[in-house]
Design a protein around this motif. Sequence first.
Motif, PDB file in Angstrom:
ATOM      1  N   PHE A 344       0.806  -1.224   0.000  1.00 48.10           N
ATOM      2  CA  PHE A 344       0.000   0.000   0.000  1.00 48.10           C
ATOM      3  C   PHE A 344       0.840   1.275   0.000  1.00 48.10           C
ATOM      4  O   PHE A 344       0.298   2.376   0.034  1.00 48.10           O
ATOM      5  CB  PHE A 344      -0.923   0.013   1.229  1.00 48.10           C
ATOM      6  N   SER A 345       2.149   1.134  -0.033  1.00 53.37           N
ATOM      7  CA  SER A 345       3.041   2.282   0.169  1.00 53.37           C
ATOM      8  C   SER A 345       2.871   3.400  -0.855  1.00 53.37           C
ATOM      9  O   SER A 345       3.064   4.571  -0.543  1.00 53.37           O
ATOM     10  CB  SER A 345       4.505   1.813   0.187  1.00 53.37           C
ATOM     11  N   LYS A 346       2.478   3.065  -2.083  1.00 51.34           N
ATOM     12  CA  LYS A 346       2.368   4.088  -3.134  1.00 51.34           C
ATOM     13  C   LYS A 346       1.275   5.112  -2.840  1.00 51.34           C
ATOM     14  O   LYS A 346       1.412   6.281  -3.171  1.00 51.34           O
ATOM     15  CB  LYS A 346       2.110   3.422  -4.490  1.00 51.34           C
ATOM     16  N   GLY A 347       0.185   4.667  -2.223  1.00 47.87           N
ATOM     17  CA  GLY A 347      -0.920   5.590  -2.013  1.00 47.87           C
ATOM     18  C   GLY A 347      -1.032   6.115  -0.603  1.00 47.87           C
ATOM     19  O   GLY A 347      -2.078   6.632  -0.209  1.00 47.87           O
ATOM     20  N   VAL A 348       0.053   5.993   0.203  1.00 49.81           N
ATOM     21  CA  VAL A 348      -0.003   6.335   1.627  1.00 49.81           C
ATOM     22  C   VAL A 348       0.991   7.441   1.966  1.00 49.81           C
ATOM     23  O   VAL A 348       2.086   7.500   1.394  1.00 49.81           O
ATOM     24  CB  VAL A 348       0.288   5.073   2.482  1.00 49.81           C
ATOM     25  N   SER A 349       0.614   8.306   2.899  1.00 54.36           N
ATOM     26  CA  SER A 349       1.499   9.411   3.297  1.00 54.36           C
ATOM     27  C   SER A 349       2.699   8.907   4.092  1.00 54.36           C
ATOM     28  O   SER A 349       2.662   7.818   4.665  1.00 54.36           O
ATOM     29  CB  SER A 349       0.716  10.416   4.145  1.00 54.36           C
ATOM     30  N   GLU A 350       3.758   9.718   4.143  1.00 48.71           N
ATOM     31  CA  GLU A 350       4.973   9.354   4.878  1.00 48.71           C
ATOM     32  C   GLU A 350       4.688   9.201   6.370  1.00 48.71           C
ATOM     33  O   GLU A 350       5.266   8.351   7.040  1.00 48.71           O
ATOM     34  CB  GLU A 350       6.063  10.414   4.656  1.00 48.71           C
ATOM     35  N   GLU A 351       3.792  10.046   6.900  1.00 48.24           N
ATOM     36  CA  GLU A 351       3.462   9.986   8.335  1.00 48.24           C
ATOM     37  C   GLU A 351       2.873   8.623   8.702  1.00 48.24           C
ATOM     38  O   GLU A 351       3.188   8.059   9.754  1.00 48.24           O
ATOM     39  CB  GLU A 351       2.449  11.091   8.696  1.00 48.24           C
ATOM     40  N   VAL A 352       2.036   8.106   7.825  1.00 47.35           N
ATOM     41  CA  VAL A 352       1.413   6.805   8.093  1.00 47.35           C
ATOM     42  C   VAL A 352       2.445   5.686   7.939  1.00 47.35           C
ATOM     43  O   VAL A 352       2.498   4.756   8.746  1.00 47.35           O
ATOM     44  CB  VAL A 352       0.200   6.579   7.165  1.00 47.35           C
ATOM     45  N   LYS A 353       3.282   5.774   6.914  1.00 49.61           N
ATOM     46  CA  LYS A 353       4.333   4.763   6.723  1.00 49.61           C
ATOM     47  C   LYS A 353       5.229   4.673   7.953  1.00 49.61           C
ATOM     48  O   LYS A 353       5.612   3.582   8.403  1.00 49.61           O
ATOM     49  CB  LYS A 353       5.206   5.109   5.507  1.00 49.61           C
ATOM     50  N   ASN A 354       5.579   5.831   8.522  1.00 47.96           N
ATOM     51  CA  ASN A 354       6.481   5.875   9.677  1.00 47.96           C
ATOM     52  C   ASN A 354       5.815   5.471  10.987  1.00 47.96           C
ATOM     53  O   ASN A 354       6.479   5.364  12.017  1.00 47.96           O
ATOM     54  CB  ASN A 354       7.072   7.281   9.820  1.00 47.96           C
ATOM     55  N   ALA A 355       4.500   5.282  10.947  1.00 52.31           N
ATOM     56  CA  ALA A 355       3.776   4.916  12.173  1.00 52.31           C
ATOM     57  C   ALA A 355       3.770   3.407  12.412  1.00 52.31           C
ATOM     58  O   ALA A 355       3.206   2.932  13.395  1.00 52.31           O
ATOM     59  CB  ALA A 355       2.337   5.426  12.099  1.00 52.31           C
ATOM     60  N   GLY A 356       4.420   2.674  11.517  1.00 54.78           N
ATOM     61  CA  GLY A 356       4.463   1.224  11.654  1.00 54.78           C
ATOM     62  C   GLY A 356       5.545   0.764  12.617  1.00 54.78           C
ATOM     63  O   GLY A 356       6.282   1.571  13.199  1.00 54.78           O
ATOM     64  N   PRO A 357       5.685  -0.547  12.797  1.00 57.30           N
ATOM     65  CA  PRO A 357       6.667  -1.092  13.747  1.00 57.30           C
ATOM     66  C   PRO A 357       8.097  -0.977  13.241  1.00 57.30           C
ATOM     67  O   PRO A 357       8.339  -0.770  12.050  1.00 57.30           O
ATOM     68  CB  PRO A 357       6.253  -2.559  13.866  1.00 57.30           C
TER      69      PRO A 357
END
Length: 364
Positions: A344-357
């Motif tokens: 899902f990385s292409k359609g997701v903001s950097e803030e959300v990507k960085n909120a993972g483990p």
Amino acid sequence: ETGIILNFAERTAIIANTLYGGEIKKSIFTVLNFLLTFEDVLPMHCSANVGEKGDSALFFGLSGTGKTTLSADPKRKLIGDDEHGWSSNGVFNFEGGCYAKVIRLSQESEPEIYKCTRTFGTILENVVFDPVSRKIDLNDDTITENTRASYPISFIPNTVPDGYVHTHPKNIIFLTCDASGVLPPIAKLSPEQAQYHFISGYTSKIAGTEIGLGIEPQITFSACFGAPFMVRHPFDYAEMLKQRMIKHKANVWLVNTGWVGGRFGVGKRISIRHTRNLLNAALDGKLDKVKYRTDKLFGFKVPLTCPDVPEEVLEPSNSWGDKKEYWQKYDALAARFIENFKLFSKGVSEEVKNAGPKRLASTK
């Protein structure tokens, strides 16, 4: 093979070769997941209830995570048990009834749903019964583990008759059945973490609900806790959820109804009594006043104490005999999350990507 085919242009649905009645409602749910977004309504695969003060709550989760069971609370009114919309006016139910899984249903643990299985007017699906005495056996999985009961919502006490409330959720619960036995029983999520976990939709497939599974659950990810029914990119739904979350100041909780003390086959399923007490504390605002720790890998907040729940339950590593094995399994789960999210990385903001483990090696 089973086939469910939807044609939006012709407004037609074809359901072929299945003995699971749920495909009928899920087909319509899929249609609504597309059309309602154009009316600024967030369609949700969740149950919902409301407290005496009008404080509604949402329970997201796949089959077998306890969504129907935990939302049927004698102290709160049930809005609906499976499919809802969240508009600018509040939360409303798509359905007029409930479709509960009833395999090995116990009167002690789930009295309200259990009573429905013995109430005239309930439709039992794939439930074995004695043709002479006409007594049902909820423990018999001869036909399938995916036994069901369909009943009007009025069969459950403490329901909202109209199926909607003109208030907005104060608490949002993500239910996950962690078969690896490493996640805490409850954790508080930030808005970005909420989006990450909503898009991930982590749980374990439970035997019976998913065709072809053996007894042992399988780790899986289902975007928005209902991937097969989501027509748009998961981030679209996650963004709508975040906007509503922030606007109405809702708390988001990740609740593990899976295993403790080890993975499936080693540990045991967490006590439903503990889960209910944790949920009650969250819904009643009692967890607003306790201290939290920050999880080493996932970064979410885990309460150190909770009323009516032993403190050792809140730290999952306590119930593992081998701490090294616990961290290996937890790190492996983090790796699965990271790998899955690449989809899902292409359609997701950097803030959300960085909120993972984070991986264990990067925390040292």
